[in-house]
Design a protein around this motif. Structure first.
Motif, PDB file in Angstrom:
ATOM      1  N   GLN A   3      17.602  33.027 -18.154  1.00 20.08           N
ATOM      2  CA  GLN A   3      17.189  34.408 -18.265  1.00 20.08           C
ATOM      3  C   GLN A   3      17.909  35.087 -19.413  1.00 20.08           C
ATOM      4  OE1 GLN A   3      18.433  35.248 -14.292  1.00 20.08           O
ATOM      5  NE2 GLN A   3      20.144  36.466 -14.979  1.00 20.08           N
ATOM      6  N   LYS A   4      17.259  36.070 -20.050  1.00 18.27           N
ATOM      7  CA  LYS A   4      17.847  36.783 -21.157  1.00 18.27           C
ATOM      8  C   LYS A   4      18.945  37.702 -20.652  1.00 18.27           C
ATOM      9  CE  LYS A   4      14.911  35.268 -24.264  1.00 18.27           C
ATOM     10  NZ  LYS A   4      14.065  34.461 -23.461  1.00 18.27           N
ATOM     11  N   MET A   5      19.881  38.029 -21.527  1.00 22.28           N
ATOM     12  CA  MET A   5      21.011  38.842 -21.139  1.00 22.28           C
ATOM     13  C   MET A   5      20.657  40.328 -21.236  1.00 22.28           C
ATOM     14  SD  MET A   5      24.373  36.917 -22.451  1.00 22.28           S
ATOM     15  CE  MET A   5      24.031  37.135 -24.185  1.00 22.28           C
ATOM     16  N   ASP A   6      19.921  40.794 -20.251  1.00 19.38           N
ATOM     17  CA  ASP A   6      19.622  42.207 -20.206  1.00 19.38           C
ATOM     18  C   ASP A   6      19.701  42.672 -18.766  1.00 19.38           C
ATOM     19  OD1 ASP A   6      16.103  41.587 -20.815  1.00 19.38           O
ATOM     20  OD2 ASP A   6      17.477  40.866 -19.298  1.00 19.38           O
ATOM     21  N   GLY A   7      19.953  43.930 -18.550  1.00 18.21           N
ATOM     22  CA  GLY A   7      20.156  44.444 -17.208  1.00 18.21           C
ATOM     23  C   GLY A   7      18.856  44.783 -16.531  1.00 18.21           C
ATOM     24  N   THR A   8      18.860  44.775 -15.182  1.00 15.09           N
ATOM     25  CA  THR A   8      17.697  45.196 -14.438  1.00 15.09           C
ATOM     26  C   THR A   8      17.711  46.702 -14.237  1.00 15.09           C
ATOM     27  OG1 THR A   8      17.597  43.080 -13.319  1.00 15.09           O
ATOM     28  CG2 THR A   8      16.469  44.903 -12.267  1.00 15.09           C
ATOM     29  N   ARG A  25      21.859  26.453 -25.244  1.00 13.91           N
ATOM     30  CA  ARG A  25      20.432  26.450 -24.918  1.00 13.91           C
ATOM     31  C   ARG A  25      19.668  25.536 -25.872  1.00 13.91           C
ATOM     32  NH1 ARG A  25      21.271  32.262 -24.340  1.00 13.91           N
ATOM     33  NH2 ARG A  25      21.136  32.832 -22.147  1.00 13.91           N
ATOM     34  N   THR A  26      19.995  25.645 -27.147  1.00 15.29           N
ATOM     35  CA  THR A  26      19.332  24.804 -28.151  1.00 15.29           C
ATOM     36  C   THR A  26      19.618  23.333 -27.898  1.00 15.29           C
ATOM     37  OG1 THR A  26      19.510  26.589 -29.778  1.00 15.29           O
ATOM     38  CG2 THR A  26      19.120  24.368 -30.626  1.00 15.29           C
ATOM     39  N   ALA A  27      20.874  23.009 -27.624  1.00 11.81           N
ATOM     40  CA  ALA A  27      21.249  21.617 -27.369  1.00 11.81           C
ATOM     41  C   ALA A  27      20.551  21.082 -26.121  1.00 11.81           C
ATOM     42  CB  ALA A  27      22.764  21.501 -27.213  1.00 11.81           C
ATOM     43  N   ALA A  28      20.478  21.900 -25.068  1.00 15.48           N
ATOM     44  CA  ALA A  28      19.841  21.452 -23.829  1.00 15.48           C
ATOM     45  C   ALA A  28      18.345  21.246 -24.029  1.00 15.48           C
ATOM     46  CB  ALA A  28      20.107  22.459 -22.717  1.00 15.48           C
ATOM     47  N   PHE A  29      17.696  22.172 -24.757  1.00 11.58           N
ATOM     48  CA  PHE A  29      16.263  22.009 -25.025  1.00 11.58           C
ATOM     49  C   PHE A  29      16.003  20.755 -25.853  1.00 11.58           C
ATOM     50  CE2 PHE A  29      13.126  22.717 -28.464  1.00 11.58           C
ATOM     51  CZ  PHE A  29      11.984  22.440 -27.722  1.00 11.58           C
ATOM     52  N   ALA A  30      16.781  20.554 -26.925  1.00  9.55           N
ATOM     53  CA  ALA A  30      16.603  19.360 -27.758  1.00  9.55           C
ATOM     54  C   ALA A  30      16.859  18.093 -26.951  1.00  9.55           C
ATOM     55  CB  ALA A  30      17.540  19.419 -28.969  1.00  9.55           C
ATOM     56  N   ARG A 305      16.479  32.189 -28.134  1.00 11.45           N
ATOM     57  CA  ARG A 305      15.629  33.278 -27.643  1.00 11.45           C
ATOM     58  C   ARG A 305      14.297  32.776 -27.112  1.00 11.45           C
ATOM     59  NH1 ARG A 305      17.695  35.746 -32.238  1.00 11.45           N
ATOM     60  NH2 ARG A 305      15.834  35.289 -33.483  1.00 11.45           N
ATOM     61  N   HIS A 306      13.832  31.643 -27.630  1.00 10.41           N
ATOM     62  CA  HIS A 306      12.510  31.139 -27.264  1.00 10.41           C
ATOM     63  C   HIS A 306      12.589  29.804 -26.514  1.00 10.41           C
ATOM     64  CE1 HIS A 306      11.025  34.287 -29.885  1.00 10.41           C
ATOM     65  NE2 HIS A 306      11.716  33.792 -30.891  1.00 10.41           N
ATOM     66  N   SER A 307      13.765  29.455 -26.022  1.00  6.38           N
ATOM     67  CA  SER A 307      13.948  28.116 -25.442  1.00  6.38           C
ATOM     68  C   SER A 307      13.147  27.908 -24.163  1.00  6.38           C
ATOM     69  CB  SER A 307      15.439  27.846 -25.183  1.00  6.38           C
ATOM     70  OG  SER A 307      15.982  28.843 -24.326  1.00  6.38           O
ATOM     71  N   TYR A 308      12.933  28.979 -23.377  1.00  6.32           N
ATOM     72  CA  TYR A 308      12.177  28.805 -22.133  1.00  6.32           C
ATOM     73  C   TYR A 308      10.724  28.464 -22.418  1.00  6.32           C
ATOM     74  CZ  TYR A 308      10.024  29.845 -17.628  1.00  6.32           C
ATOM     75  OH  TYR A 308       9.300  29.760 -16.465  1.00  6.32           O
ATOM     76  N   GLN A 309      10.092  29.258 -23.281  1.00  2.00           N
ATOM     77  CA  GLN A 309       8.705  28.957 -23.649  1.00  2.00           C
ATOM     78  C   GLN A 309       8.623  27.596 -24.344  1.00  2.00           C
ATOM     79  OE1 GLN A 309       5.933  30.465 -22.969  1.00  2.00           O
ATOM     80  NE2 GLN A 309       6.343  32.618 -22.572  1.00  2.00           N
ATOM     81  N   ALA A 310       9.615  27.261 -25.160  1.00  2.51           N
ATOM     82  CA  ALA A 310       9.611  25.967 -25.850  1.00  2.51           C
ATOM     83  C   ALA A 310       9.692  24.820 -24.843  1.00  2.51           C
ATOM     84  CB  ALA A 310      10.772  25.888 -26.840  1.00  2.51           C
ATOM     85  N   TYR A 311      10.491  25.009 -23.794  1.00  3.72           N
ATOM     86  CA  TYR A 311      10.566  23.990 -22.743  1.00  3.72           C
ATOM     87  C   TYR A 311       9.203  23.802 -22.081  1.00  3.72           C
ATOM     88  CZ  TYR A 311      11.770  21.698 -18.364  1.00  3.72           C
ATOM     89  OH  TYR A 311      11.806  20.839 -17.290  1.00  3.72           O
ATOM     90  N   LEU A 312       8.551  24.912 -21.749  1.00  4.10           N
ATOM     91  CA  LEU A 312       7.243  24.818 -21.104  1.00  4.10           C
ATOM     92  C   LEU A 312       6.224  24.136 -22.011  1.00  4.10           C
ATOM     93  CD1 LEU A 312       7.026  28.398 -19.516  1.00  4.10           C
ATOM     94  CD2 LEU A 312       7.594  26.252 -18.361  1.00  4.10           C
ATOM     95  N   ALA A 313       6.326  24.359 -23.325  1.00  7.45           N
ATOM     96  CA  ALA A 313       5.306  23.870 -24.258  1.00  7.45           C
ATOM     97  C   ALA A 313       5.555  22.463 -24.766  1.00  7.45           C
ATOM     98  CB  ALA A 313       5.217  24.817 -25.466  1.00  7.45           C
ATOM     99  N   HIS A 314       6.792  21.956 -24.684  1.00  3.85           N
ATOM    100  CA  HIS A 314       7.137  20.768 -25.477  1.00  3.85           C
ATOM    101  C   HIS A 314       6.385  19.501 -25.063  1.00  3.85           C
ATOM    102  CE1 HIS A 314       9.913  19.565 -22.197  1.00  3.85           C
ATOM    103  NE2 HIS A 314       9.859  18.366 -22.737  1.00  3.85           N
TER     104      HIS A 314
END
Length: 378
Positions: A3-8, A25-30, A305-314
């Motif tokens: 999740q992004k670092m922003d408050g609810t 995040r980048t290392a985990a996605f790669a 910033r885009h690692s979640y969508q990249a994970y879904l798409a890869h």
């Protein structure tokens, strides 16, 4: 992918960005994309024993990917929210950020794999995470979202009861020991066996240790960072040792069976779980140093910033690029093929993720303007 670092809450104060988390995040996605490419390579019938041995060895240093994602999710949750967030606004934000893209990508994968697309199959695929082989992660991580109040209750209870550092350390050691005992437990009851054996990777309970380490990082970020740097050499040796141990078991399995076995070790087994925790600490300390390099920080910031969508798409990108490459160059050398496929998968997934996230942001801005909230548009 976390999740992004922003408050609810509207009054929540935005904390400083942590660049090293983008590196992780980048290392985990790669790493997870490389795992799936190696898995596809291992299934080719014409590869020889030496290639299988190389695949087995290459897989082990990148096995950390999913535990790292869970760690980062816990870190972001407790870093962003000093106080317990209100449940419904928090849940709504996570539904928009995590669940909605996941549902849409599940439908895309159902169409792409030519599976029946009905309300029943969509609901089942979303709940089980089986529209494609990598989507199981999202229902698992969303269980942490649903149980968020419970984790803050545990945090508050520990704060009340552990008034000294010694008590806090003993409580944390006890909780991690209980987690390791749980990983070693072999239940006999039908329900417990179904949950902790059959569905072992798909329920949140076996992942609690990695989440808890992330929670510690989020609560005590400065101290955690200092310890990760201080223990860098020791944890680095443990990381090399754990990867070497796993590689030895994988090589032995290839020699005995003639096939690559990616399940020789598991980060949900007690011994290797401890090694994986050490690997996370090592990679965290390493990421702290790498994040000081401006090009690394900028590049990983974009991917992060885009690692979640990249994970879904890869996986979609991997499959499509593989078919296109083979059609365009049917006689291509397979070493060249997988090198090109790796680059195309990583770059293509990130670009698609950037496009999807940019389109979603544009739609949100348009929606705010239509609803008459131009001041809130940034």
């Amino acid at each position: 992918m976390t999740q992004k670092m922003d408050g609810t809450a509207a009054a929540a104060k935005r904390k400083p960005h942590v660049p090293s988390w983008d590196v992780l995040r980048t290392a985990a996605f790669a790493a997870v994309a490389a795992q799936h490419i190696l898995g596809a390579y291992a299934r080719r019938p014409e590869i020889g024993l030496n290639e299988k041995l190389v695949i087995a060895v290459l897989f082990e240093p990148i096995r950390f990917a999913v535990p790292m994602f869970v760690f980062l999710f816990g870190a972001a949750l407790f870093y962003v929210h000093t106080d317990r967030p209100r449940y419904l606004p928090y849940l709504g934000k996570r539904l928009r950020q995590l669940a909605l893209p996941y549902v849409l990508w599940s439908v895309v994968y159902l169409f792409y794999t030519e599976k029946p697309v009905t309300l029943r199959t969509v609901v089942r695929s979303v709940l089980y995470g089986d529209a494609d082989y990598h989507l199981w992660y999202v229902p698992m991580i969303f269980q942490f979202v649903l149980l968020m109040p419970l984790f803050f209750l545990v945090r508050d209870a520990l704060r009340r009861r552990c008034s000294t550092r010694r008590r806090t350390a003993l409580a944390l050691v006890g909780l991690f020991a209980a987690w390791l005992v749980l990983l070693a437990w072999h239940p006999t009851g039908r329900i417990a066996q179904q949950l902790l054996v059959t569905w072992r990777t798909r329920i949140f309970v076996p992942w609690l240790g990695y989440f808890a380490l992330g929670a510690l990082c989020g609560l005590f970020t400065a101290a955690f960072t200092a310890w990760a740097r201080r223990l860098l050499v020791l944890t680095g040796l443990l990381f090399v040792g754990s990867a070497g141990y796993a590689a030895y078991l994988s090589v032995r399995a290839v020699q005995n069976t003639g096939a690559v076995n990616f399940s020789c070790v598991s980060f949900l087994s007690p011994v290797y779980a401890v090694m994986t925790l050490a690997a996370i600490l090592f990679l965290y300390g390493l990421a702290e140093w790498l994040a000081q390099v401006r090009p690394v920080r900028k590049g990983c910031g974009f991917v992060g910033r885009h690692s979640y969508q990249a994970y879904l798409a890869h996986v979609l990108v991997l499959t499509w690029c593989s078919l296109e490459l083979l059609q365009a160059q049917p006689e291509i050398n397979r070493y060249v093929f997988y090198a090109v496929l790796t680059v195309c998968t990583l770059v293509g997934a990130v670009l698609i993720a950037w496009g999807v996230d940019s389109a979603a942001a544009a739609l949100r801005r348009c929606g705010k303007r239509i609803l008459g909230h131009p001041a809130s548009v940034k």
